[in-house]
Design a protein around this motif. Structure first.
Motif, PDB file in Angstrom:
ATOM      1  N   MET A   1      -7.321 -16.198  -5.228  1.00 47.88           N
ATOM      2  CA  MET A   1      -8.304 -15.278  -5.663  1.00 47.88           C
ATOM      3  C   MET A   1      -6.758 -14.135  -5.778  1.00 47.88           C
ATOM      4  O   MET A   1      -5.602 -14.367  -5.466  1.00 47.88           O
ATOM      5  CB  MET A   1      -9.007 -14.847  -4.535  1.00 47.88           C
ATOM      6  N   LYS A   2      -7.220 -13.666  -6.312  1.00 50.51           N
ATOM      7  CA  LYS A   2      -6.734 -12.634  -7.436  1.00 50.51           C
ATOM      8  C   LYS A   2      -6.489 -11.017  -6.415  1.00 50.51           C
ATOM      9  O   LYS A   2      -7.523 -10.881  -6.145  1.00 50.51           O
ATOM     10  CB  LYS A   2      -6.131 -12.328  -8.962  1.00 50.51           C
ATOM     11  N   CYS A   3      -5.379 -10.336  -6.153  1.00 50.25           N
ATOM     12  CA  CYS A   3      -5.655  -8.896  -4.584  1.00 50.25           C
ATOM     13  C   CYS A   3      -4.529  -8.014  -5.920  1.00 50.25           C
ATOM     14  O   CYS A   3      -3.967  -8.050  -6.131  1.00 50.25           O
ATOM     15  CB  CYS A   3      -5.076  -9.346  -3.617  1.00 50.25           C
ATOM     16  N   ALA A   4      -4.859  -7.250  -5.640  1.00 52.62           N
ATOM     17  CA  ALA A   4      -4.563  -5.813  -6.084  1.00 52.62           C
ATOM     18  C   ALA A   4      -4.745  -4.576  -5.380  1.00 52.62           C
ATOM     19  O   ALA A   4      -6.362  -4.430  -5.023  1.00 52.62           O
ATOM     20  CB  ALA A   4      -4.455  -5.296  -7.511  1.00 52.62           C
ATOM     21  N   VAL A   5      -3.617  -3.939  -5.116  1.00 51.32           N
ATOM     22  CA  VAL A   5      -4.303  -2.435  -4.360  1.00 51.32           C
ATOM     23  C   VAL A   5      -3.914  -0.963  -5.091  1.00 51.32           C
ATOM     24  O   VAL A   5      -3.006  -1.590  -6.158  1.00 51.32           O
ATOM     25  CB  VAL A   5      -3.703  -2.688  -2.709  1.00 51.32           C
ATOM     26  N   ILE A   6      -4.719  -0.442  -4.670  1.00 51.52           N
ATOM     27  CA  ILE A   6      -4.253   1.100  -6.089  1.00 51.52           C
ATOM     28  C   ILE A   6      -4.232   1.988  -4.999  1.00 51.52           C
ATOM     29  O   ILE A   6      -5.046   2.520  -3.959  1.00 51.52           O
ATOM     30  CB  ILE A   6      -5.521   1.619  -7.091  1.00 51.52           C
ATOM     31  N   HIS A   7      -3.241   2.528  -4.729  1.00 48.54           N
ATOM     32  CA  HIS A   7      -3.141   3.609  -3.370  1.00 48.54           C
ATOM     33  C   HIS A   7      -3.457   5.341  -4.378  1.00 48.54           C
ATOM     34  O   HIS A   7      -2.174   5.686  -5.604  1.00 48.54           O
ATOM     35  CB  HIS A   7      -2.215   3.714  -3.021  1.00 48.54           C
ATOM     36  N   ARG A   8      -3.854   6.209  -4.091  1.00 46.65           N
ATOM     37  CA  ARG A   8      -3.887   7.627  -4.415  1.00 46.65           C
ATOM     38  C   ARG A   8      -4.605   7.525  -6.227  1.00 46.65           C
ATOM     39  O   ARG A   8      -4.000   7.580  -7.245  1.00 46.65           O
ATOM     40  CB  ARG A   8      -2.707   7.910  -4.709  1.00 46.65           C
ATOM     41  N   PRO A   9      -5.535   6.259  -5.874  1.00 45.88           N
ATOM     42  CA  PRO A   9      -5.894   6.264  -8.012  1.00 45.88           C
ATOM     43  C   PRO A   9      -6.143   7.876  -8.624  1.00 45.88           C
ATOM     44  O   PRO A   9      -6.890   8.226  -7.831  1.00 45.88           O
ATOM     45  CB  PRO A   9      -7.960   5.419  -7.369  1.00 45.88           C
ATOM     46  N   SER A  10      -5.932   7.029  -9.865  1.00 49.17           N
ATOM     47  CA  SER A  10      -6.218   8.274 -10.894  1.00 49.17           C
ATOM     48  C   SER A  10      -7.644   8.492 -11.086  1.00 49.17           C
ATOM     49  O   SER A  10      -8.578   7.974 -10.329  1.00 49.17           O
ATOM     50  CB  SER A  10      -5.644   8.482 -12.446  1.00 49.17           C
ATOM     51  N   GLU A  11      -7.984   9.601 -11.622  1.00 48.28           N
ATOM     52  CA  GLU A  11      -9.637   9.700 -11.820  1.00 48.28           C
ATOM     53  C   GLU A  11     -10.554   8.942 -12.756  1.00 48.28           C
ATOM     54  O   GLU A  11     -11.495   8.286 -12.490  1.00 48.28           O
ATOM     55  CB  GLU A  11      -9.473  11.773 -12.089  1.00 48.28           C
ATOM     56  N   ALA A  12      -8.956   8.154 -13.968  1.00 43.57           N
ATOM     57  CA  ALA A  12      -9.761   7.647 -14.589  1.00 43.57           C
ATOM     58  C   ALA A  12      -9.981   6.424 -14.068  1.00 43.57           C
ATOM     59  O   ALA A  12     -11.111   5.492 -14.091  1.00 43.57           O
ATOM     60  CB  ALA A  12      -8.658   7.373 -15.682  1.00 43.57           C
ATOM     61  N   ALA A  13      -8.982   6.180 -13.426  1.00 38.19           N
ATOM     62  CA  ALA A  13      -9.724   4.290 -12.440  1.00 38.19           C
ATOM     63  C   ALA A  13     -10.223   4.114 -11.251  1.00 38.19           C
ATOM     64  O   ALA A  13     -12.154   3.679 -11.626  1.00 38.19           O
ATOM     65  CB  ALA A  13      -8.344   4.596 -10.868  1.00 38.19           C
TER      66      ALA A  13
ATOM     67  N   ARG B   1     -20.143   4.723  -4.597  1.00 38.21           N
ATOM     68  CA  ARG B   1     -20.543   5.683  -5.584  1.00 38.21           C
ATOM     69  C   ARG B   1     -20.208   7.479  -5.625  1.00 38.21           C
ATOM     70  O   ARG B   1     -19.585   7.933  -5.975  1.00 38.21           O
ATOM     71  CB  ARG B   1     -21.707   5.200  -6.874  1.00 38.21           C
ATOM     72  N   ASP B   2     -21.082   7.952  -5.255  1.00 35.42           N
ATOM     73  CA  ASP B   2     -21.008   9.415  -4.212  1.00 35.42           C
ATOM     74  C   ASP B   2     -19.459   9.718  -3.996  1.00 35.42           C
ATOM     75  O   ASP B   2     -18.978  10.469  -4.111  1.00 35.42           O
ATOM     76  CB  ASP B   2     -21.960   9.928  -3.898  1.00 35.42           C
ATOM     77  N   ILE B   3     -18.971   8.834  -2.831  1.00 31.90           N
ATOM     78  CA  ILE B   3     -17.456   8.826  -1.767  1.00 31.90           C
ATOM     79  C   ILE B   3     -16.631   8.490  -3.314  1.00 31.90           C
ATOM     80  O   ILE B   3     -15.378   9.410  -3.221  1.00 31.90           O
ATOM     81  CB  ILE B   3     -17.265   7.976  -1.160  1.00 31.90           C
ATOM     82  N   ILE B   4     -16.406   7.748  -4.547  1.00 30.70           N
ATOM     83  CA  ILE B   4     -15.854   7.225  -5.173  1.00 30.70           C
ATOM     84  C   ILE B   4     -15.897   8.445  -6.539  1.00 30.70           C
ATOM     85  O   ILE B   4     -14.598   9.348  -6.413  1.00 30.70           O
ATOM     86  CB  ILE B   4     -15.941   6.132  -5.839  1.00 30.70           C
ATOM     87  N   GLU B   5     -16.589   8.618  -6.704  1.00 28.30           N
ATOM     88  CA  GLU B   5     -16.574  10.181  -7.989  1.00 28.30           C
ATOM     89  C   GLU B   5     -16.185  11.351  -6.922  1.00 28.30           C
ATOM     90  O   GLU B   5     -15.565  12.243  -7.894  1.00 28.30           O
ATOM     91  CB  GLU B   5     -17.953  10.130  -8.431  1.00 28.30           C
ATOM     92  N   ASN B   6     -16.451  12.030  -5.717  1.00 32.18           N
ATOM     93  CA  ASN B   6     -15.343  13.298  -5.494  1.00 32.18           C
ATOM     94  C   ASN B   6     -14.280  12.738  -4.818  1.00 32.18           C
ATOM     95  O   ASN B   6     -13.761  13.935  -4.381  1.00 32.18           O
ATOM     96  CB  ASN B   6     -17.356  13.223  -3.986  1.00 32.18           C
ATOM     97  N   GLY B   7     -13.687  11.906  -5.176  1.00 32.52           N
ATOM     98  CA  GLY B   7     -12.466  11.575  -4.568  1.00 32.52           C
ATOM     99  C   GLY B   7     -12.146  10.671  -3.206  1.00 32.52           C
ATOM    100  O   GLY B   7     -10.879  11.402  -2.982  1.00 32.52           O
ATOM    101  N   HIS B   8     -12.471  11.251  -2.706  1.00 32.20           N
ATOM    102  CA  HIS B   8     -12.523  10.949  -1.259  1.00 32.20           C
ATOM    103  C   HIS B   8     -12.211   9.206  -1.317  1.00 32.20           C
ATOM    104  O   HIS B   8     -12.619   8.937  -0.094  1.00 32.20           O
ATOM    105  CB  HIS B   8     -13.430  11.127  -0.180  1.00 32.20           C
ATOM    106  N   VAL B   9     -11.097   9.211  -2.148  1.00 31.80           N
ATOM    107  CA  VAL B   9     -10.633   7.753  -1.131  1.00 31.80           C
ATOM    108  C   VAL B   9      -9.533   7.643  -1.919  1.00 31.80           C
ATOM    109  O   VAL B   9      -8.566   7.767  -2.390  1.00 31.80           O
ATOM    110  CB  VAL B   9     -10.774   6.592  -2.712  1.00 31.80           C
ATOM    111  N   GLU B  10      -8.636   6.916  -0.556  1.00 30.09           N
ATOM    112  CA  GLU B  10      -7.437   7.284  -0.428  1.00 30.09           C
ATOM    113  C   GLU B  10      -6.021   5.652  -1.120  1.00 30.09           C
ATOM    114  O   GLU B  10      -5.984   5.963  -1.629  1.00 30.09           O
ATOM    115  CB  GLU B  10      -7.030   6.984   1.234  1.00 30.09           C
ATOM    116  N   SER B  11      -7.192   4.656  -0.889  1.00 29.98           N
ATOM    117  CA  SER B  11      -6.394   3.439  -1.410  1.00 29.98           C
ATOM    118  C   SER B  11      -7.518   2.601  -2.146  1.00 29.98           C
ATOM    119  O   SER B  11      -8.816   2.466  -1.594  1.00 29.98           O
ATOM    120  CB  SER B  11      -5.222   2.755  -0.580  1.00 29.98           C
ATOM    121  N   ILE B  12      -7.628   1.844  -2.405  1.00 22.94           N
ATOM    122  CA  ILE B  12      -8.329   1.129  -3.516  1.00 22.94           C
ATOM    123  C   ILE B  12      -7.883  -0.595  -3.161  1.00 22.94           C
ATOM    124  O   ILE B  12      -7.209  -0.814  -3.753  1.00 22.94           O
ATOM    125  CB  ILE B  12      -9.010   1.036  -4.750  1.00 22.94           C
ATOM    126  N   GLY B  13      -8.439  -1.480  -2.749  1.00 27.76           N
ATOM    127  CA  GLY B  13      -7.902  -2.814  -2.897  1.00 27.76           C
ATOM    128  C   GLY B  13      -9.372  -3.645  -3.855  1.00 27.76           C
ATOM    129  O   GLY B  13     -10.683  -3.369  -3.178  1.00 27.76           O
TER     130      GLY B  13
END
Length: 98
Positions: free
Chosen positions: A1-13, A27-39
């Motif tokens: 399995m492939k895995c990656a982490v994005i810390h402080r994701p950009s608006e585009a991501a 989706r609302d949480i993501i769109e409002n930028g309330h995400v510190e990191s994404i796995g």
């Protein structure tokens, strides 16, 4: 399995991922930028389901399917939360022997 982490994701991501998430509350949480990191994990259906279970049992992350171009195809698993929680969940997923 492939895995990656994005810390402080950009608006585009965040925008790109939000378009592929069906869960409106997340989706609302993501769109409002309330995400510190994404796995992000990409694998077989079996791997994605086991990874989802492991992530939620390991740390305080929100887990969802990130849809591809075909709604019946589970392409990726997204883990959203604080950096420490996403890192802990991703470490646990990477330790699974498939």
């Amino acid at each position: 399995m492939k895995c990656a982490v994005i810390h402080r994701p950009s608006e585009a991501a965040l925008s790109l991922i939000a378009r592929k998430v069906r869960d409106k509350a997340l989706r609302d949480i993501i769109e409002n930028g309330h995400v510190e990191s994404i796995g992000i994990c990409q694998g077989t259906v079996l791997e994605i389901i086991v990874a989802s279970d492991t992530a939620e049992k390991t740390s305080d992350v929100m887990v969802c399917e990130i849809n591809g171009s075909c709604p019946q195809h589970m392409t990726c698993l997204g883990l959203f939360g604080k950096t420490s929680a996403v890192t802990a969940a991703m470490d646990a997923i990477k330790a699974i022997q498939f």
